[in-house]
Design a protein around this motif. Structure first.
Motif, mmCIF file in Angstrom:
data_model
loop_
_atom_site.group_PDB
_atom_site.id
_atom_site.type_symbol
_atom_site.label_atom_id
_atom_site.label_comp_id
_atom_site.label_asym_id
_atom_site.label_seq_id
_atom_site.Cartn_x
_atom_site.Cartn_y
_atom_site.Cartn_z
ATOM 1 N N GLY A 165 0.810 -1.203 0.000
ATOM 2 C CA GLY A 165 0.000 0.000 0.000
ATOM 3 C C GLY A 165 0.847 1.258 0.000
ATOM 4 O O GLY A 165 2.075 1.218 0.154
ATOM 5 N N PRO A 166 0.229 2.415 -0.160
ATOM 6 C CA PRO A 166 0.972 3.681 -0.169
ATOM 7 C C PRO A 166 1.478 4.034 1.223
ATOM 8 O O PRO A 166 0.994 3.529 2.239
ATOM 9 C CB PRO A 166 -0.070 4.689 -0.658
ATOM 10 C CG PRO A 166 -1.383 4.094 -0.234
ATOM 11 C CD PRO A 166 -1.220 2.608 -0.363
ATOM 12 N N THR A 167 2.454 4.920 1.269
ATOM 13 C CA THR A 167 2.993 5.395 2.546
ATOM 14 C C THR A 167 2.185 6.594 3.017
ATOM 15 O O THR A 167 1.526 7.283 2.223
ATOM 16 C CB THR A 167 4.467 5.783 2.403
ATOM 17 O OG1 THR A 167 4.569 6.876 1.477
ATOM 18 C CG2 THR A 167 5.289 4.599 1.904
ATOM 19 N N CYS A 168 2.253 6.856 4.302
ATOM 20 C CA CYS A 168 1.555 8.009 4.867
ATOM 21 C C CYS A 168 2.215 8.396 6.178
ATOM 22 O O CYS A 168 2.937 7.613 6.793
ATOM 23 C CB CYS A 168 0.063 7.720 5.074
ATOM 24 S SG CYS A 168 -0.289 6.647 6.490
ATOM 25 N N GLY A 169 1.968 9.602 6.578
ATOM 26 C CA GLY A 169 2.341 10.085 7.894
ATOM 27 C C GLY A 169 1.093 10.513 8.633
ATOM 28 O O GLY A 169 0.149 11.044 8.025
ATOM 29 N N VAL A 170 1.055 10.287 9.932
ATOM 30 C CA VAL A 170 -0.129 10.592 10.730
ATOM 31 C C VAL A 170 0.278 11.497 11.879
ATOM 32 O O VAL A 170 1.225 11.187 12.615
ATOM 33 C CB VAL A 170 -0.792 9.314 11.277
ATOM 34 C CG1 VAL A 170 -2.102 9.655 11.983
ATOM 35 C CG2 VAL A 170 -1.052 8.313 10.165
ATOM 36 N N ASP A 171 -0.418 12.604 12.002
ATOM 37 C CA ASP A 171 -0.190 13.538 13.098
ATOM 38 C C ASP A 171 -1.353 13.429 14.074
ATOM 39 O O ASP A 171 -2.487 13.783 13.732
ATOM 40 C CB ASP A 171 -0.065 14.972 12.574
ATOM 41 C CG ASP A 171 0.154 15.977 13.687
ATOM 42 O OD1 ASP A 171 1.132 15.836 14.440
ATOM 43 O OD2 ASP A 171 -0.682 16.907 13.817
ATOM 44 N N PHE A 172 -1.086 12.913 15.278
ATOM 45 C CA PHE A 172 -2.108 12.811 16.317
ATOM 46 C C PHE A 172 -2.143 14.115 17.100
ATOM 47 O O PHE A 172 -1.101 14.628 17.531
ATOM 48 C CB PHE A 172 -1.801 11.650 17.260
ATOM 49 C CG PHE A 172 -1.859 10.307 16.598
ATOM 50 C CD1 PHE A 172 -2.887 9.989 15.733
ATOM 51 C CD2 PHE A 172 -0.882 9.348 16.832
ATOM 52 C CE1 PHE A 172 -2.950 8.757 15.109
ATOM 53 C CE2 PHE A 172 -0.930 8.108 16.220
ATOM 54 C CZ PHE A 172 -1.972 7.815 15.352
ATOM 55 N N GLY A 173 -3.347 14.644 17.296
ATOM 56 C CA GLY A 173 -3.486 15.894 18.019
ATOM 57 C C GLY A 173 -4.717 15.907 18.892
ATOM 58 O O GLY A 173 -5.299 14.862 19.202
ATOM 59 N N VAL A 174 -5.123 17.106 19.295
ATOM 60 C CA VAL A 174 -6.287 17.291 20.158
ATOM 61 C C VAL A 174 -7.449 17.857 19.346
ATOM 62 O O VAL A 174 -8.537 17.295 19.312
ATOM 63 C CB VAL A 174 -5.942 18.201 21.347
ATOM 64 C CG1 VAL A 174 -7.174 18.449 22.208
ATOM 65 C CG2 VAL A 174 -4.831 17.589 22.191
ATOM 66 N N ALA A 175 -7.219 19.002 18.676
ATOM 67 C CA ALA A 175 -8.280 19.573 17.845
ATOM 68 C C ALA A 175 -8.609 18.652 16.682
ATOM 69 O O ALA A 175 -9.776 18.428 16.361
ATOM 70 C CB ALA A 175 -7.850 20.947 17.341
#
Length: 427
Positions: A182-192
């Motif tokens: 599958g494709p690559t991705c980056g994930v940013d976990f936050g609050v808003a």
């Protein structure tokens, strides 16, 4: 014998007499844990010896012979308590494990009783119901919400605010899937924004875990509990009344509902990411440091304490540690790869030119506007693109160290978003 590689949890429906006995066993198991822990500490401090399951087994036999409340607990369950204590000590002495010294279990601790796999037996009644045979209790029904799919290695009965549950550790023999490509991705976990994926244009937001009326009721119950505890300490010698216990049960029911909703969103999010991506980059966050209290001391009081408390609640409500833990085992299961990258300056680094400048994100708002190249994007999406670039740069190795040097960046293809569009989307 192979260890369990999958866990299954079901809703248990014991009869009133069975539920009362399970509750008694839960308190007995909690007391045995504390007694065994105290004995190990005492023997080590006084004689310099280390006790384990083999050394404490004969003391357990004597206790079962002399005390009826200990003998009422099945012998297998008592031995499981000592095995869990052995595992807690092993984790404490392991330098690669984050566990601390084994903690005491108070009366308010979660009720739980553990059984080895050979002590229980499961049989299916129909499509939706099954029953499990527990030592000294016989057959108890539970809701068969999904198939077990393997051999039972251990079982545990526990109680929370919604009722009784039974969990099975199952050995399925499933091997990790081949790379899914599958494709690559980056994930940013936050609050808003609970999670912003670099390959998407809109954030994934977790629905409120409590509705407005539920939050209002929870606050009223917490205030009622505080008044009742104060009255009990002042007039009843600290003994809890039935009304106070009923209030505590109502609070636990709301908290359990909140936890279930949070877990539902987390499982759906992590499963979707692991199934549809070949590589996932996340930040190597230190949640314990991020949620450190800001109240300070009497001599040096903290500043903006209430604001920091609200931020800590928002971080913990999104459960970044739980998401990372779920991604670790689901990526192995679905043929994906998880890479944790240093989190420094991901929200201040331009994903287009790679320049780090705090002024590119004034006031920590939702808009990122690079002061060097003029690149504009949602701040969380820009951070997710930077996380993906750092994950690609590592070459597939998981990072568990901190690093302040800038890394090579490969901006991901995405749709450019203007300042006007971002302001309209976020009001």
């Amino acid at each position: 014998m192979s260890k369990a590689d999958r866990g299954c949890r079901y809703r248990l429906y014991p009869e009133p007499g069975t539920a009362a006995r399970l509750e008694s066993w839960g308190h007995t198991a909690r007391a045995l844990w504390s007694m065994a822990l105290y004995q190990r500490i005492y023997v080590y401090e006084q004689r310099g010896r280390t006790l384990n399951l083999a050394g404490q087994g004969r003391f357990l036999t004597e206790a079962r012979r002399e005390m009826d409340w200990v003998a009422d607990l099945p012998a297998q369950c008592a031995q499981q308590v000592l095995r869990h204590l052995d595992a807690a000590y092993a984790n404490f002495w392991n330098p690669d494990h984050p566990a601390g010294f084994p903690a005491w279990k108070k009366r308010g601790h979660r009720l739980a009783v553990s059984f080895p796999g050979q002590a229980v037996e499961v049989r299916k009644l129909n499509r939706h119901w099954a029953e499990v045979r527990l030592p000294k209790l016989g057959w108890v029904e539970f809701r068969l919400s999904r198939v077990l799919g393997g051999t039972i290695r251990n079982a545990g009965v526990s109680r929370d605010g919604s009722g009784w549950h039974i969990s099975f550790g199952v050995y399925t023999g499933r091997k990790p899937d081949a790379p899914n490509g599958g494709p690559t991705c980056g994930v940013d976990f936050g609050v808003a924004s609970s999670a912003f994926v670099s390959t998407e244009t809109e954030p994934r937001k977790m629905p409120p875990t409590l509705k407005p009326m539920e939050r209002k009721r929870l606050r009223a119950l917490e205030q009622r509990k505080a008044r009742q505890v104060t009255y009990a300490k002042k007039h009843q010698g600290g003994k809890y009344s039935r009304r106070l216990r009923r209030t505590i049960a109502q609070i636990a029911r709301l908290r359990t509902r909140q936890v279930n909703r949070r877990q539902d969103f987390t499982h759906k999010l992590t499963t979707d990411l692991a199934q549809n991506h070949g590589m996932i980059g996340i930040e190597d966050l230190r949640v314990k440091n991020m949620t450190r209290a800001a109240k300070g001391t009497v001599e040096y009081p903290g500043s903006r304490v209430r604001q920091k408390t609200g931020l800590n609640c928002g971080i913990l409500d999104n459960a970044p540690g739980e998401r990372r833990w779920q991604l670790e085992y689901k990526c192995r299961m679905y043929g994906s790869q998880l890479i944790a990258v240093p989190p420094f300056h991901t929200s201040q680094t331009c994903a287009n030119c790679g320049k780090v400048d705090p002024s590119s994100r004034e006031g920590c708002g939702r808009l990122f506007s690079c002061v060097h190249c003029g690149h504009e994007d949602d701040a969380d999406h820009n951070a997710s693109v930077e996380i993906e670039a750092r994950a690609r740069r590592t070459g597939g190795s998981v990072i568990n160290r901190t690093r302040s040097a800038a890394l090579a960046r490969v901006p991901a293809p995405r749709r450019r978003r203007t300042r006007e569009a971002l302001q309209a989307a976020h009001g």
